[in-house]
Write a protein that holds these residues in place. Sequence first.
Motif, short mmCIF file in Angstrom:
data_model
loop_
_atom_site.label_atom_id
_atom_site.label_comp_id
_atom_site.label_asym_id
_atom_site.label_seq_id
_atom_site.Cartn_x
_atom_site.Cartn_y
_atom_site.Cartn_z
N TYR A 124 0.84 -1.19 0.00
CA TYR A 124 0.00 0.00 0.00
C TYR A 124 0.88 1.24 0.00
O TYR A 124 2.01 1.23 0.50
N THR A 125 0.38 2.32 -0.59
CA THR A 125 1.13 3.58 -0.66
C THR A 125 0.35 4.74 -0.05
O THR A 125 0.84 5.87 -0.07
N GLU A 126 -0.84 4.48 0.47
CA GLU A 126 -1.63 5.49 1.16
C GLU A 126 -2.09 4.92 2.49
O GLU A 126 -2.47 3.74 2.58
N ASN A 127 -2.08 5.75 3.52
CA ASN A 127 -2.38 5.26 4.87
C ASN A 127 -3.87 5.24 5.21
O ASN A 127 -4.23 4.82 6.30
N ASN A 128 -4.71 5.69 4.30
CA ASN A 128 -6.15 5.76 4.59
C ASN A 128 -6.85 4.44 4.28
O ASN A 128 -7.95 4.42 3.74
N VAL A 129 -6.20 3.33 4.61
CA VAL A 129 -6.80 2.01 4.44
C VAL A 129 -6.64 1.23 5.73
O VAL A 129 -5.68 1.44 6.48
N THR A 130 -7.57 0.33 5.97
CA THR A 130 -7.45 -0.55 7.13
C THR A 130 -6.66 -1.79 6.72
O THR A 130 -6.49 -2.07 5.53
N VAL A 131 -6.18 -2.51 7.71
CA VAL A 131 -5.32 -3.67 7.44
C VAL A 131 -6.01 -4.68 6.54
O VAL A 131 -5.39 -5.25 5.64
N ASP A 132 -7.30 -4.90 6.76
CA ASP A 132 -8.03 -5.89 5.97
C ASP A 132 -8.22 -5.47 4.52
O ASP A 132 -8.60 -6.29 3.68
N GLN A 133 -7.96 -4.19 4.21
CA GLN A 133 -8.12 -3.70 2.84
C GLN A 133 -6.81 -3.66 2.06
O GLN A 133 -6.81 -3.38 0.86
#
Length: 297
Positions: A165-174
């Motif tokens: 991932y390159t953006e922090n606006n995601v949850t671990v499950d995503q």
Amino acid sequence: MKSIKIFFIGCFGILLANSCTDVSENVYDKYQADEFYGTPEGSDVALAAVYAQVAGNWGGVGYAGADNGWYDLNSMSADEQVIPHRNTGDWQLDFARLFKHNWLPTDALVTNTWNWLYQAIYSANLAVEQLEGANADAAKIAEAKVLRAFFYYLLIDDYGDVPFYTENNVTVDQIPQASREEVYNFVVSELTENIDLLSSTKGGAYYGRFNKWAGYMLLAKVYLNAEVYTGTPHWQECLAACQVVDEGGFALHTAAESEDSPFNSQYYDLFGDTLPDDETILAMYASVNVVSRNIYG
């Protein structure tokens, strides 16, 4: 009764007038993020949070100099380092398992390294977001992206396929799982697009930071193992990156002469807290009075 109505109408009129008043405040004790990170000082603050992950801390956090982390995991599983095994129960059995290539997914060195690298990637993602959002200097944005590529390179080198991932606006499950080859391609793309934007300065303000020469050295290391990561070798690309590094004019450092040394050189000219700029491509910032811990030469 009529006077009461007039009173309420008057109050309503006052409230209505106030609602149209500009209530924006002047903040004197804080910086706006989209302004602060665009300044030279602010952009360095954003990058410093990422570089802090390189030096790290105890508990396996950091590139080297902290027990039970990346350095130990990679050195003890090769012929580079060994810790004598003790059967008295007062020593870690995972050191011996690493040497024998019998490590377990639950071993502290394996999980510590994994957690540190994703913590570092989170910090790098945040720095990229802050710097891009503030329209910071292109060289500073490039430096944050090169740092992120560095951490992803270490990840695929140790673990193969990894969450990406390159953006922090995601949850671990995503967070999607990416193949080793996909992440390799991302790393190469990020490096080739950003290295030439980095400063070519050696030492000074760029001591312990990625400059152009360190960026090409990293690219050469990535290309060196391309066949392992993707099945396709990239020897010529590796050689070309090394040739660019050679343009930096690095050479073995010549220390001051000393008759007291068996090597006729001042020891701390070669192995002091600050590494010589003419020899060092990328230093890990560590000082006996700052972040010494267990630093290996």
